[in-house]
Design an enzyme around this catalytic site. Structure first.
Site, PDB file in Angstrom:
ATOM      1  N   LYS A 136      19.920  -1.228  85.206  1.00  0.00           N
ATOM      2  CA  LYS A 136      20.724  -0.436  86.016  1.00  0.00           C
ATOM      3  C   LYS A 136      20.379   1.302  85.682  1.00  0.00           C
ATOM      4  O   LYS A 136      20.329   1.703  86.588  1.00  0.00           O
ATOM      5  CB  LYS A 136      22.127  -0.575  85.969  1.00  0.00           C
ATOM      6  CG  LYS A 136      23.122   0.259  86.695  1.00  0.00           C
ATOM      7  CD  LYS A 136      23.003   0.205  88.095  1.00  0.00           C
ATOM      8  CE  LYS A 136      24.016   1.277  88.590  1.00  0.00           C
ATOM      9  NZ  LYS A 136      23.721   1.282  90.038  1.00  0.00           N
ATOM     10  N   LYS A 144      27.126  10.720  84.530  1.00  0.00           N
ATOM     11  CA  LYS A 144      27.425   9.862  83.515  1.00  0.00           C
ATOM     12  C   LYS A 144      26.186   8.742  83.555  1.00  0.00           C
ATOM     13  O   LYS A 144      25.681   8.519  82.288  1.00  0.00           O
ATOM     14  CB  LYS A 144      28.616   8.837  83.985  1.00  0.00           C
ATOM     15  CG  LYS A 144      28.795   7.750  83.100  1.00  0.00           C
ATOM     16  CD  LYS A 144      29.795   6.707  83.580  1.00  0.00           C
ATOM     17  CE  LYS A 144      29.087   5.843  84.741  1.00  0.00           C
ATOM     18  NZ  LYS A 144      29.638   4.898  85.068  1.00  0.00           N
TER      19      LYS A 144
HETATM   20  P1  NAD Z   1      36.152   4.701  91.279  1.00  0.00           P
HETATM   21  O1  NAD Z   1      36.503   5.751  90.573  1.00  0.00           O
HETATM   22  O2  NAD Z   1      36.049   4.668  93.007  1.00  0.00           O
HETATM   23  O3  NAD Z   1      37.018   3.327  91.043  1.00  0.00           O
HETATM   24  C1  NAD Z   1      37.373   3.080  89.885  1.00  0.00           C
HETATM   25  C2  NAD Z   1      38.727   2.384  89.783  1.00  0.00           C
HETATM   26  O4  NAD Z   1      39.108   1.876  88.553  1.00  0.00           O
HETATM   27  C3  NAD Z   1      39.914   3.219  90.539  1.00  0.00           C
HETATM   28  O5  NAD Z   1      40.595   2.342  91.693  1.00  0.00           O
HETATM   29  C4  NAD Z   1      40.645   3.483  89.243  1.00  0.00           C
HETATM   30  O6  NAD Z   1      42.117   3.811  89.948  1.00  0.00           O
HETATM   31  C5  NAD Z   1      40.703   2.401  88.491  1.00  0.00           C
HETATM   32  N1  NAD Z   1      40.684   2.569  87.106  1.00  0.00           N
HETATM   33  C6  NAD Z   1      40.609   3.427  86.219  1.00  0.00           C
HETATM   34  N2  NAD Z   1      40.884   3.474  85.146  1.00  0.00           N
HETATM   35  C7  NAD Z   1      41.774   2.149  85.088  1.00  0.00           C
HETATM   36  C8  NAD Z   1      42.436   1.626  84.192  1.00  0.00           C
HETATM   37  N3  NAD Z   1      42.559   1.690  82.872  1.00  0.00           N
HETATM   38  N4  NAD Z   1      43.085   0.200  84.268  1.00  0.00           N
HETATM   39  C9  NAD Z   1      42.714  -0.324  85.753  1.00  0.00           C
HETATM   40  N5  NAD Z   1      41.951   0.532  86.570  1.00  0.00           N
HETATM   41  C10 NAD Z   1      41.581   1.534  86.374  1.00  0.00           C
HETATM   42  O7  NAD Z   1      34.499   4.439  91.065  1.00  0.00           O
HETATM   43  P2  NAD Z   1      33.639   3.566  91.818  1.00  0.00           P
HETATM   44  O8  NAD Z   1      32.620   4.266  92.631  1.00  0.00           O
HETATM   45  O9  NAD Z   1      33.979   2.134  92.290  1.00  0.00           O
HETATM   46  O10 NAD Z   1      32.445   2.930  90.491  1.00  0.00           O
HETATM   47  C11 NAD Z   1      33.158   2.081  89.725  1.00  0.00           C
HETATM   48  C12 NAD Z   1      31.867   1.594  88.836  1.00  0.00           C
HETATM   49  O11 NAD Z   1      30.643   1.047  89.541  1.00  0.00           O
HETATM   50  C13 NAD Z   1      31.462   2.783  88.007  1.00  0.00           C
HETATM   51  O12 NAD Z   1      31.084   2.281  86.843  1.00  0.00           O
HETATM   52  C14 NAD Z   1      30.018   3.308  88.603  1.00  0.00           C
HETATM   53  O13 NAD Z   1      29.124   3.823  88.056  1.00  0.00           O
HETATM   54  C15 NAD Z   1      29.474   2.012  89.399  1.00  0.00           C
HETATM   55  N6  NAD Z   1      28.946   2.173  90.526  1.00  0.00           N
HETATM   56  C16 NAD Z   1      29.170   3.048  91.492  1.00  0.00           C
HETATM   57  C17 NAD Z   1      28.546   3.106  92.625  1.00  0.00           C
HETATM   58  C18 NAD Z   1      28.721   3.906  94.087  1.00  0.00           C
HETATM   59  O14 NAD Z   1      28.109   3.931  95.035  1.00  0.00           O
HETATM   60  N7  NAD Z   1      30.201   4.280  93.931  1.00  0.00           N
HETATM   61  C19 NAD Z   1      27.356   2.183  92.762  1.00  0.00           C
HETATM   62  C20 NAD Z   1      26.827   1.305  91.839  1.00  0.00           C
HETATM   63  C21 NAD Z   1      27.626   1.347  90.670  1.00  0.00           C
END
Ligand code: NAD
Length: 303
Positions: A172, A241
């Protein structure tokens, strides 16, 4: 074998649509997020709520997580109220991008409680999560992969990277480095071409018909830069990140990455100029400021 009960922690941009697809596919799902509104939306579809990660792991045999940072994944997996303390959980599937070191640490700590950790970071963005067309980069023992495959098929296409913890995460990180590097250089080229007098749509048409075609020219620029919406759905902080995790890992392995290091600085400057939550397609605006020119608006394609 009876259908396993599932849990999902982290209902953000990626997690909420993935959790929704699991509920809509008929799985029994227990959810937890700090954001109550996101939990409510899943409960309205038939999911159960839990008070913390441990409570999810008391209900569910397979627990998924989609969380922002390695530190949060470690706390959710291994903290006092973490998945490690759950009574039902057998498999922990981390869909977040956390890097191979965190994957290895989490896997070895969970193994002491006979919980198998699966690293399963995803690619394909919010649109892929909605449509169930994500690429899922999976590393885990063969038997766990066989059990998970029918569930992962609900989320997208699973690609097996190996049995060793962290291999999915390494895949990834290099995938995202290639993707953001293509974005950064495509933004530079676009701004230069516009300053020289080229039409931005003509530039994209030529890129995509020729040898410069990449995921930025084919998708990110037409969708979020030419319409000047800068809303592709991936924040500068998350991209930074991923890039940091990749370069740190490469450095520890003795692999110099000078091109990746430049892209890291471009992301740092984009964050300094526009903030953590700015979409990473805002790289364009940074280069526009330096160049003293703005890419003229063109309509978003209808498909
Ligand atoms: P986001 O910030 O939208 O979602 C994260 C969620 O986690 C939020 O709803 C937040 O409230 C929750 N959260 C935070 N701390 C928490 C805790 N201690 N307990 C429970 N819930 C908690 O992030 P995202 O864009 O959905 O990304 C999530 C992961 O996927 C990341 O690691 C990111 O790098 C990866 N990712 C994102 C994308 C994208 O296009 N957004 C694509 C591929 C991978």
């Amino acid at each position: 074998m009876s259908t396993p009960t599932l849990g999902f922690i982290g209902l953000g941009v990626m997690g909420e649509p993935m959790a929704r697809r699991l509920v809509q596919a008929g799985h029994s799902l227990t959810v937890f997020d700090l954001n109550e509104a996101a939990v409510e939306r899943l409960v309205a579809l038939g999911a159960s709520r839990a008070a913390d990660p441990r409570a999810v792991a008391n209900q569910a045999q397979i627990v998924f997580a989609s969380l922002p940072t390695p530190e949060i994944v470690q706390k959710v997996a291994l903290g006092d109220q973490g998945i490690i303390a759950g009574e039902q959980v057998r498999l922990f599937v981390d869909l977040s991008t956390t890097g191979p070191r965190t994957a290895k640490q989490v896997a070895s700590a969970l193994a002491e409680r006979n919980i198998i950790a699966v690293d399963c970071p995803v690619s394909g963005g919010a649109a892929g999560a909605e449509k169930g067309t994500l690429a899922l980069m999976v590393a885990c023992p063969d038997a766990a992969y066989a059990e998970l495959l029918p569930i992962l098929n609900t989320l997208g296409k699973a690609l097996f990277c190996g049995e060793q913890p962290g291999l999915g995460q390494t895949m990834k990180l290099v995938n995202n480095l290639v993707s953001v590097t293509a974005l950064a250089v495509s933004c530079e080229a676009l701004v230069m071409g516009v300053k020289a007098g080229l039409d931005p749509q003509v530039m994209l048409d030529v890129f995509n018909a020729g040898s410069a075609r990449n995921s930025a020219t084919a998708d990110k620029l037409p969708r979020a830069v030419l319409p000047r919406t800068f809303d592709f759905g991936f924040t500068t902080a998350l991209s930074l990140k991923d890039t940091r995790l990749c370069l740190d890992e490469a450095e520890a392995m003795g692999v110099p990455m000078p091109v990746g290091s430049s892209v890291r600085q471009v992301l740092n400057m984009t964050r300094a100029a526009f903030g953590d939550s700015a979409d990473f397609t805002r790289i364009t605006c940074l280069i526009e400021q330096w160049a003293g020119v703005e890419v003229p608006t063109r309509p978003r394609p209808s498909n």
